[in-house]
Design an enzyme around this catalytic site. Structure first.
Site, PDB file in Angstrom:
ATOM      1  N   SER A 158       1.034  -1.090  -0.142  1.00 26.73           N
ATOM      2  CA  SER A 158       0.229   0.126  -0.329  1.00 26.73           C
ATOM      3  C   SER A 158       0.550   0.959   0.075  1.00 26.73           C
ATOM      4  O   SER A 158       1.911   1.449   1.050  1.00 26.73           O
ATOM      5  CB  SER A 158      -0.607  -0.079   1.252  1.00 26.73           C
ATOM      6  OG  SER A 158      -1.597   1.111   1.308  1.00 26.73           O
ATOM      7  N   TYR A 183      -2.619  -0.402  10.054  1.00 23.03           N
ATOM      8  CA  TYR A 183      -2.738  -0.901   8.615  1.00 23.03           C
ATOM      9  C   TYR A 183      -1.454  -1.051   7.721  1.00 23.03           C
ATOM     10  O   TYR A 183      -0.385  -1.568   7.216  1.00 23.03           O
ATOM     11  CB  TYR A 183      -3.753  -0.189   8.243  1.00 23.03           C
ATOM     12  CG  TYR A 183      -3.926  -0.928   6.647  1.00 23.03           C
ATOM     13  CD1 TYR A 183      -3.935  -2.063   5.840  1.00 23.03           C
ATOM     14  CD2 TYR A 183      -3.066   0.421   5.314  1.00 23.03           C
ATOM     15  CE1 TYR A 183      -4.623  -2.515   4.516  1.00 23.03           C
ATOM     16  CE2 TYR A 183      -2.995   0.295   4.071  1.00 23.03           C
ATOM     17  CZ  TYR A 183      -4.119  -1.422   4.134  1.00 23.03           C
ATOM     18  OH  TYR A 183      -4.016  -1.472   2.644  1.00 23.03           O
TER      19      TYR A 183
END
Length: 367
Positions: A158, A183
């Site tokens: 990501s 995350y």
């Protein structure tokens, strides 16, 4: 110092492969599975269909792949009614023994791991879900690849891994040691775990840092869906940091094209002269790529484009910055261009028009 040119294999006469795609009830996973099947590959899809967001959207994606939700049972394959080379298994990545059994039975040529607990803000509310899915689950994928001889692995990372980095555009050679959400930390851990297995066991591992993916069948927790729902139903949208934000919005079709390039061209080891290796390459068969549109757009400009496509003005509630968020993202995609001659190309206006057409067809015109 280091030969950075990656040999791109000739895929013109490619043979079909048997590919595991995890997360096929999800946004990117659905689109990837569909495109792989359409070009003739055999695809085994996995997903645990959790309730992080509306499961009806997940079932609808699966239905487009020919998977009947009424036939779904835990750890039991369901054959597609639309694609003869597709089957789906409802299973969680953290279910070690069943993941191993699937690998042992199916004998994959390649694995693309897109399944993960997504969302920056939800990681603040429910951190344990991220460790189980993104760390334990990814560990099971790596171990299954090792145990059952799968050498071609690609996986979702990501843009969130860039964290507190200020220099833009973000380069894969940048250090990513200062995440601002759990995350992001789990995605950084995936990259390090993949390198370890690449070095120890010769697994050709490629990580893909996605930048703000949008498009048809998107996630309801992301800005395009949240904004479209609010605008069409006469609710105010939340504009964080008072609109002083930008994102490298990337159309899902472009993302999938990039993922397929990576699946077809596994990472190669770099030749080193003994000096320190860069952050995104290795003497092991390991690679990291950004996949972004290489053209960040201001949040208020994005809203204006969405308003135009919806034919309706948004009511705006300007708010402070959220914890775990970043002000801007901007992808340097030169490595994709150099290695594959590939660059995302869909203009935001075009991608938003496609998204809005799908959204109105699926959800209706609002109240």
């Amino acid at each position: 110092m280091i030969d950075v040119k990656q040999e791109v294999q000739n895929t013109t006469l490619r043979k079909s492969k048997k590919i595991l795609v995890t997360g096929t009830a999800g946004f990117i996973g659905y689109h990837l599975a569909k495109k792989l099947l359409e070009r003739g590959d055999e695809v085994v899809g996995l997903d645990n269909i959790n309730d992080y967001y509306d499961v009806n959207l997940k079932y609808a994606r699966l239905a487009k792949l020919g998977i009947d939700k009424d036939l779904l049972m835990e750890n039991s394959p369901v054959l597609s009614t639309k694609y003869p080379k597709h089957k789906f298994i409802k299973v969680s990545l953290e279910d070690t023994q069943n993941i191993y059994s699937i690998f042992e039975n199916e004998k994959f040529d390649a694995v693309c791991n897109l399944a993960a607990q997504a969302g920056v803000r939800y990681s603040i509310e429910n951190p344990h879900a991220y460790i189980q899915s993104n760390v334990v689950g990814f560990m099971n994928i790596l171990e299954a690849c090792r145990k059952f001889g799968v050498k071609n692995l690609s996986y979702a990372s990501s843009s969130s891994v860039y964290g507190l980095n200020k220099s833009q555009p973000f380069k894969t050679s940048d250090h990513t040691d200062h995440p601002v959400s759990l995350y992001a930390a789990t995605k950084k851990s995936n990259e390090m775990m993949a390198h370890t297995y690449s070095h120890l066991y010769g697994i050709h591992a490629t990580g893909l840092r996605f930048f703000t993916v949008y498009g048809e069948w998107g996630r309801p927790d992301m800005a395009p869906m949240l904004f479209a729902d609010a605008i069409l139903n006469d609710r105010a949208i939340k504009v964080f940091n008072h609109g002083n934000m930008s994102r490298d919005f990337t159309y899902v079709g472009d993302i999938v094209d990039g993922v397929m390039k990576v699946i077809d061209n596994p990472a190669l080891a770099m030749q080193s002269d003994g000096l320190n290796l860069p952050a995104d390459r290795s003497s092991a068969p390991y690679r990291i790529y950004n996949i972004g549109n290489n053209a960040p757009v201001q949040l208020l400009e994005f809203i204006k484009i969405l308003e135009h496509s919806l034919g309706k003005e948004a009511k705006k509630n300007f708010m402070d910055m959220q914890d775990g968020d970043v002000v801007s993202t901007y992808a340097d995609v030169n490595d994709l261009i150099n290695d594959f001659g590939y660059k995302p190309h869909t203009p935001l206006q075009v991608g938003i028009e496609k998204f809005v057409a799908w959204y109105k067809s699926f959800y209706g015109e609002g109240k």
